[in-house]
Design an enzyme around this catalytic site. Structure first.
Site, PDB file in Angstrom:
ATOM      1  N   THR A  21       0.827  -1.208   0.000  1.00  0.00           N
ATOM      2  CA  THR A  21       0.000   0.000   0.000  1.00  0.00           C
ATOM      3  C   THR A  21       0.862   1.259   0.000  1.00  0.00           C
ATOM      4  O   THR A  21       0.492   2.285  -0.547  1.00  0.00           O
ATOM      5  CB  THR A  21      -0.901   0.037   1.262  1.00  0.00           C
ATOM      6  OG1 THR A  21      -1.472  -1.253   1.466  1.00  0.00           O
ATOM      7  CG2 THR A  21      -2.009   1.033   1.131  1.00  0.00           C
ATOM      8  N   ARG A  25       8.024  -2.511   2.470  1.00  0.00           N
ATOM      9  CA  ARG A  25       8.096  -2.496   3.922  1.00  0.00           C
ATOM     10  C   ARG A  25       8.464  -3.882   4.414  1.00  0.00           C
ATOM     11  O   ARG A  25       7.760  -4.845   4.147  1.00  0.00           O
ATOM     12  CB  ARG A  25       6.760  -2.051   4.493  1.00  0.00           C
ATOM     13  CG  ARG A  25       6.817  -1.609   5.913  1.00  0.00           C
ATOM     14  CD  ARG A  25       5.525  -0.981   6.333  1.00  0.00           C
ATOM     15  NE  ARG A  25       5.264   0.307   5.670  1.00  0.00           N
ATOM     16  CZ  ARG A  25       4.258   1.100   5.990  1.00  0.00           C
ATOM     17  NH1 ARG A  25       3.418   0.760   6.933  1.00  0.00           N
ATOM     18  NH2 ARG A  25       4.078   2.244   5.368  1.00  0.00           N
ATOM     19  N   SER A 116       6.483   3.987   8.240  1.00  0.00           N
ATOM     20  CA  SER A 116       5.340   4.715   8.782  1.00  0.00           C
ATOM     21  C   SER A 116       5.079   4.402  10.248  1.00  0.00           C
ATOM     22  O   SER A 116       5.933   4.615  11.093  1.00  0.00           O
ATOM     23  CB  SER A 116       4.109   4.426   7.929  1.00  0.00           C
ATOM     24  OG  SER A 116       3.070   5.287   8.280  1.00  0.00           O
ATOM     25  N   HIS A 117       3.905   3.832  10.531  1.00  0.00           N
ATOM     26  CA  HIS A 117       3.481   3.605  11.916  1.00  0.00           C
ATOM     27  C   HIS A 117       4.000   2.284  12.475  1.00  0.00           C
ATOM     28  O   HIS A 117       3.732   1.961  13.626  1.00  0.00           O
ATOM     29  CB  HIS A 117       1.960   3.618  11.967  1.00  0.00           C
ATOM     30  CG  HIS A 117       1.371   2.690  10.952  1.00  0.00           C
ATOM     31  ND1 HIS A 117       1.380   2.981   9.614  1.00  0.00           N
ATOM     32  CD2 HIS A 117       0.828   1.480  11.070  1.00  0.00           C
ATOM     33  CE1 HIS A 117       0.834   1.978   8.952  1.00  0.00           C
ATOM     34  NE2 HIS A 117       0.488   1.056   9.814  1.00  0.00           N
ATOM     35  N   LYS A 129       9.862   4.247   0.441  1.00  0.00           N
ATOM     36  CA  LYS A 129       8.737   4.710  -0.366  1.00  0.00           C
ATOM     37  C   LYS A 129       9.292   5.539  -1.524  1.00  0.00           C
ATOM     38  O   LYS A 129      10.130   6.425  -1.314  1.00  0.00           O
ATOM     39  CB  LYS A 129       7.796   5.577   0.472  1.00  0.00           C
ATOM     40  CG  LYS A 129       7.302   4.874   1.737  1.00  0.00           C
ATOM     41  CD  LYS A 129       6.084   5.545   2.332  1.00  0.00           C
ATOM     42  CE  LYS A 129       6.394   6.778   3.132  1.00  0.00           C
ATOM     43  NZ  LYS A 129       5.189   7.315   3.815  1.00  0.00           N
ATOM     44  N   ASP A 281       1.994   9.930  13.365  1.00  0.00           N
ATOM     45  CA  ASP A 281       2.654   8.623  13.285  1.00  0.00           C
ATOM     46  C   ASP A 281       4.148   8.777  12.980  1.00  0.00           C
ATOM     47  O   ASP A 281       4.674   9.893  12.939  1.00  0.00           O
ATOM     48  CB  ASP A 281       1.972   7.729  12.249  1.00  0.00           C
ATOM     49  CG  ASP A 281       2.244   8.163  10.825  1.00  0.00           C
ATOM     50  OD1 ASP A 281       2.491   9.367  10.609  1.00  0.00           O
ATOM     51  OD2 ASP A 281       2.215   7.303   9.926  1.00  0.00           O
ATOM     52  N   ASP A 283       6.140   8.662  10.412  1.00  0.00           N
ATOM     53  CA  ASP A 283       6.642   9.540   9.338  1.00  0.00           C
ATOM     54  C   ASP A 283       5.831  10.817   9.183  1.00  0.00           C
ATOM     55  O   ASP A 283       6.034  11.561   8.219  1.00  0.00           O
ATOM     56  CB  ASP A 283       6.703   8.770   8.018  1.00  0.00           C
ATOM     57  CG  ASP A 283       5.334   8.299   7.549  1.00  0.00           C
ATOM     58  OD1 ASP A 283       4.486   8.002   8.412  1.00  0.00           O
ATOM     59  OD2 ASP A 283       5.122   8.221   6.326  1.00  0.00           O
ATOM     60  N   ASP A 285       2.608  11.504   8.563  1.00  0.00           N
ATOM     61  CA  ASP A 285       1.503  11.737   7.630  1.00  0.00           C
ATOM     62  C   ASP A 285       0.135  11.428   8.232  1.00  0.00           C
ATOM     63  O   ASP A 285      -0.883  11.779   7.655  1.00  0.00           O
ATOM     64  CB  ASP A 285       1.715  11.005   6.293  1.00  0.00           C
ATOM     65  CG  ASP A 285       1.917   9.515   6.441  1.00  0.00           C
ATOM     66  OD1 ASP A 285       1.888   9.012   7.582  1.00  0.00           O
ATOM     67  OD2 ASP A 285       2.110   8.840   5.403  1.00  0.00           O
ATOM     68  N   ARG A 286       0.095  10.784   9.408  1.00  0.00           N
ATOM     69  CA  ARG A 286      -1.204  10.501  10.025  1.00  0.00           C
ATOM     70  C   ARG A 286      -1.473  11.423  11.201  1.00  0.00           C
ATOM     71  O   ARG A 286      -0.529  11.942  11.802  1.00  0.00           O
ATOM     72  CB  ARG A 286      -1.226   9.064  10.567  1.00  0.00           C
ATOM     73  CG  ARG A 286      -1.079   8.028   9.497  1.00  0.00           C
ATOM     74  CD  ARG A 286      -1.254   6.660  10.116  1.00  0.00           C
ATOM     75  NE  ARG A 286      -1.161   5.650   9.076  1.00  0.00           N
ATOM     76  CZ  ARG A 286      -1.677   4.442   9.177  1.00  0.00           C
ATOM     77  NH1 ARG A 286      -2.295   4.075  10.285  1.00  0.00           N
ATOM     78  NH2 ARG A 286      -1.559   3.592   8.183  1.00  0.00           N
ATOM     79  N   GLU A 367      -8.603   9.369   4.567  1.00  0.00           N
ATOM     80  CA  GLU A 367      -8.838   7.948   4.794  1.00  0.00           C
ATOM     81  C   GLU A 367      -9.231   7.733   6.245  1.00  0.00           C
ATOM     82  O   GLU A 367      -8.873   8.524   7.122  1.00  0.00           O
ATOM     83  CB  GLU A 367      -7.567   7.151   4.517  1.00  0.00           C
ATOM     84  CG  GLU A 367      -7.082   7.209   3.099  1.00  0.00           C
ATOM     85  CD  GLU A 367      -5.934   6.236   2.879  1.00  0.00           C
ATOM     86  OE1 GLU A 367      -6.165   5.172   2.288  1.00  0.00           O
ATOM     87  OE2 GLU A 367      -4.802   6.526   3.310  1.00  0.00           O
ATOM     88  N   LYS A 380      -0.703  12.510   2.584  1.00  0.00           N
ATOM     89  CA  LYS A 380      -1.475  12.929   3.733  1.00  0.00           C
ATOM     90  C   LYS A 380      -0.545  13.660   4.681  1.00  0.00           C
ATOM     91  O   LYS A 380       0.670  13.497   4.605  1.00  0.00           O
ATOM     92  CB  LYS A 380      -2.183  11.754   4.391  1.00  0.00           C
ATOM     93  CG  LYS A 380      -1.308  10.566   4.771  1.00  0.00           C
ATOM     94  CD  LYS A 380      -2.186   9.413   5.244  1.00  0.00           C
ATOM     95  CE  LYS A 380      -1.379   8.201   5.674  1.00  0.00           C
ATOM     96  NZ  LYS A 380      -1.063   7.303   4.563  1.00  0.00           N
TER      97      LYS A 380
HETATM   98  C1  VG1 Z   1      -2.792   1.279   5.808  1.00  0.00           C
HETATM   99  C2  VG1 Z   1      -4.070   2.085   5.846  1.00  0.00           C
HETATM  100  C3  VG1 Z   1      -4.190   2.918   4.587  1.00  0.00           C
HETATM  101  C4  VG1 Z   1      -2.934   3.803   4.443  1.00  0.00           C
HETATM  102  C5  VG1 Z   1      -1.690   2.944   4.482  1.00  0.00           C
HETATM  103  C6  VG1 Z   1      -0.430   3.757   4.456  1.00  0.00           C
HETATM  104  O1  VG1 Z   1      -2.806   0.407   4.703  1.00  0.00           O
HETATM  105  O2  VG1 Z   1      -5.187   1.251   5.998  1.00  0.00           O
HETATM  106  O3  VG1 Z   1      -5.357   3.692   4.644  1.00  0.00           O
HETATM  107  O4  VG1 Z   1      -2.978   4.505   3.229  1.00  0.00           O
HETATM  108  O5  VG1 Z   1      -1.680   2.158   5.670  1.00  0.00           O
HETATM  109  O6  VG1 Z   1      -0.356   4.651   5.533  1.00  0.00           O
HETATM  110  P1  VG1 Z   1      -3.223  -1.147   4.835  1.00  0.00           P
HETATM  111  O7  VG1 Z   1      -3.002  -1.715   3.463  1.00  0.00           O
HETATM  112  O8  VG1 Z   1      -2.345  -1.730   5.887  1.00  0.00           O
HETATM  113  O9  VG1 Z   1      -4.659  -1.138   5.261  1.00  0.00           O
HETATM  114  V1  VG1 Z   1       1.161   5.120   6.125  1.00  0.00           V
HETATM  115  O10 VG1 Z   1       0.889   6.165   7.364  1.00  0.00           O
HETATM  116  O11 VG1 Z   1       1.885   3.708   6.264  1.00  0.00           O
HETATM  117  O12 VG1 Z   1       1.973   5.861   4.770  1.00  0.00           O
HETATM  118 CO    CO Z   2       2.574   7.167   7.928  1.00  0.00          CO
END
Ligand code: VG1
Ligand code: CO
Length: 547
Positions: A21, A25, A116-117, A129, A281, A283, A285-286, A367, A380
């Site tokens: 996504t 990772r 990310s998180h 990324k 989070d 990085d 973005d959340r 989202e 984001k």
């Molecule tokens: C998750 C979230 C999705 C978001 C993605 C990346 O993906 O559900 O909405 O865009 O993380 O966010 P998944 O495939 O695990 O549901 V981040 O903050 O990692 O750039």
């Molecule tokens: Co993130």
């Protein structure tokens, strides 16, 4: 020492470098396998258009592996003829700030080092990324091509015989022919925020009787939040918590939700001390938004920002349209309808918003997973959302809980929840998912949670700008009263599989708007568990995370 380009051979290509996504990772250990990082960077540099003679932005969230990766990428960029590489002091660069730098400097794209998180450190996760020239996550055409190159890669090129990069302070360096500029990663981002928001009004609010708590979770937003909230807007020192980025995020899970940002949630939900709380989070973005004894569901947050955009200078002229990902609740749809603007429904992941933003079809998007953003960049943006809320609060001078109550009484309430079942055995997850998918055609017309199933499908999206089709984006059960249950498998986890169950039910204005969401959704929760055999097949009594 003299700089020479080395050609390193790979005996066997890596077969598992498929971006999910949000980039590639994997565990930090996996990224330490010799040539692993290099393989993915080589493929990216071969696929991204304009590499020779172009500008590249590189930085990350400060997690373990960040500095080493920046060094490797710089030497590989030099070997591939990149003219200019922009990176930041200590390599600290949030995802939204990276998106902004790519756009500002006319770069061909960027490499953002973050999982990310997901937790960081030697035993945590790492990620890469790849973003394109518009500043957003590379589209699937690019990530698919990168994956294809990694599968048959026989070697890579890297510059040797050069000194290590000095990331201690801003300045210019050379790696062979490559000009490396180390800049402050915070300055340009702060300037952008000052253009969008009313810093005078927010400053008045924060200097008054408005105790707030921002939790940077020992991740990348600490330096950004301190500069903006404390230095510029005058929030009391200490308003920013856990503000120093650590390589392992202090052992925490930098995911701003009620489970992983538990300390902050306690402060806001369990006492009257603070008027406003927020977290971002790993990085940056959340975002999670909290008021006194009030949690703002991210889907609702997007709807509130949309409904109140006229209060914010950067958006006061009106919105072209809005977009949300499919699993996100339809709260924003109702607001868009009232405003008379288009509302798009995209698959999960920020890359799908990019075309709509580039084409000027939307201004805001978001989202359910704590992500909100706008056309100011192509990612984001956590702190942007925090400032947007503060700007609204500075103008309305009402508690967050009252803003929510008024929103629902005007637009109705979308009771919404996401249940995550993390780290379940991959086979069990796929077994459950494939079974549901196979059952779907026979479900239409059946009873479900006291309603009737009107549609049962696997969400597919035709990009309104370029016409491309993306299928297989989540199993939907749409009920005759507008309620939904959706199942998806995560594309960002690194251990086993993660099943996400999304539940939504709408109560129009005048209905019971003050229920507990889990209670309001109880029938749906029970029905989807029975139908998909979730507890039975995952062996889990309850979800790992409930939002
Ligand atoms: C998750 C979230 C999705 C978001 C993605 C990346 O993906 O559900 O909405 O865009 O993380 O966010 P998944 O495939 O695990 O549901 V981040 O903050 O990692 O750039
Ligand atoms: Co993130």
């Amino acid at each position: 020492m003299s700089a020479t380009v080395q050609q390193i051979s790979l005996a066997t290509p890596f077969s598992d470098q498929k971006p999910g996504t949000s980039g590639l990772r994997k565990s930090s250990r996996q990224f330490e396998i010799p040539h692993y990082l290099e393989s993915f960077i080589e493929a990216s540099l071969r696929v991204l258009p304009g590499v020779a003679g172009g500008t590249l932005v590189v930085g990350g969230d400060g997690r373990y592996g960040n500095r080493r990766a920046i060094g490797v990428i710089a030497r590989m960029a030099a070997a591939h003829g990149v003219a200019r590489l922009i990176t930041t002091t200590d390599g600290i660069l949030s995802t939204p700030a990276a998106s902004n730098l790519i756009r500002q400097h006319g770069a061909i794209g960027g490499v953002i080092l973050s999982a990310s998180h997901n937790p960081g450190g030697p035993d945590g996760d790492f990620g890469v990324k790849i973003n394109g020239a518009n500043g957003g996550p590379a589209p699937e055409s690019i990530t698919d091509a990168i994956h294809a190159v990694t599968r048959s890669l026989d070697g890579y090129r890297i510059l040797d015989g050069v000194a290590d990069l000095n990331l201690e302070q801003p300045g210019s360096q050379r790696l062979g022919e490559l000009a490396v500029e180390v800049i402050d990663g915070v300055d340009a981002y702060v300037a952008l925020m000052q253009k969008l928001f009313d810093f005078d009004a927010i400053g008045d609010l924060l200097r008054g009787d408005f105790p707030m708590a921002f939790d940077a979770m020992h991740a990348v937003t600490g330096p950004y939040a301190r500069r903006i909230l404390e230095d510029l807007l005058g929030a009391p020192a200490g308003s920013v918590r856990n503000g120093t980025p650590l390589e392992d995020f202090g052992g925490g899970h930098p995911d701003p939700n009620l489970t992983y940002a538990h300390d902050l949630a306690e402060l806001l939900l369990g006492s009257d001390t603070y008027r406003f709380g927020a977290a971002c989070d790993g990085d940056g973005d959340r975002n999670m938004i909290l008021g006194t004894r009030c949690f703002v569901n991210p889907s609702d947050s997007l709807a509130v920002l949309t409904a109140n955009a006229s209060l914010v200078p950067g958006y006061a002229e009106g919105l072209a349209g809005v977009a949300r990902s499919m699993p996100t609740s339809a709260a924003v749809d109702v607001v868009a309808k009232e405003l008379g603007i288009p509302c798009f429904e995209t698959p999960t992941g920020w890359k799908f918003f990019g075309n709509l933003l580039d084409a000027g079809r939307i201004t805001l998007c978001g989202e359910e997973s704590f992500g909100t953003g706008s056309n100011h960049i192509r990612e984001k943006d956590g702190l942007w959302a925090v400032l947007f809320w503060l700007n609204i609060l500075a103008r309305r001078r009402e508690p967050v809980s009252r803003i929510m109550a008024e929103h629902w009484s005007r637009f109705g309430r979308h009771y919404y929840s996401r249940h995550d079942y993390e780290a379940i055995p991959t086979e069990a997850a796929h077994g459950l998912y494939d079974r549901m998918k196979a059952m779907q055609p026979a479900l239409v017309g059946q009873a479900f949670a006291g309603r009737m199933i009107a549609t049962a499908d696997d969400f597919a999206y035709t990009d309104p700008v370029e016409g491309s089709l993306t299928a297989g984006q989540g199993l939907r059960l749409l009920l005759d009263d507008g309620s939904r249950a959706v199942l998806r498998l995560s594309g960002t986890g690194t251990q086993g599989a993660t099943l996400r169950v999304y539940l939504e039910s709408y109560v129009p204005p005048g209905g019971d708007l003050s229920q507990d969401p889990q209670a309001a959704l109880a029938e749906l929760i029970g029905a989807i568990d029975a139908l998909a055999e979730i507890r039975q097949r995952t062996g889990m009594d309850r979800p790992t995370v409930i939002t």
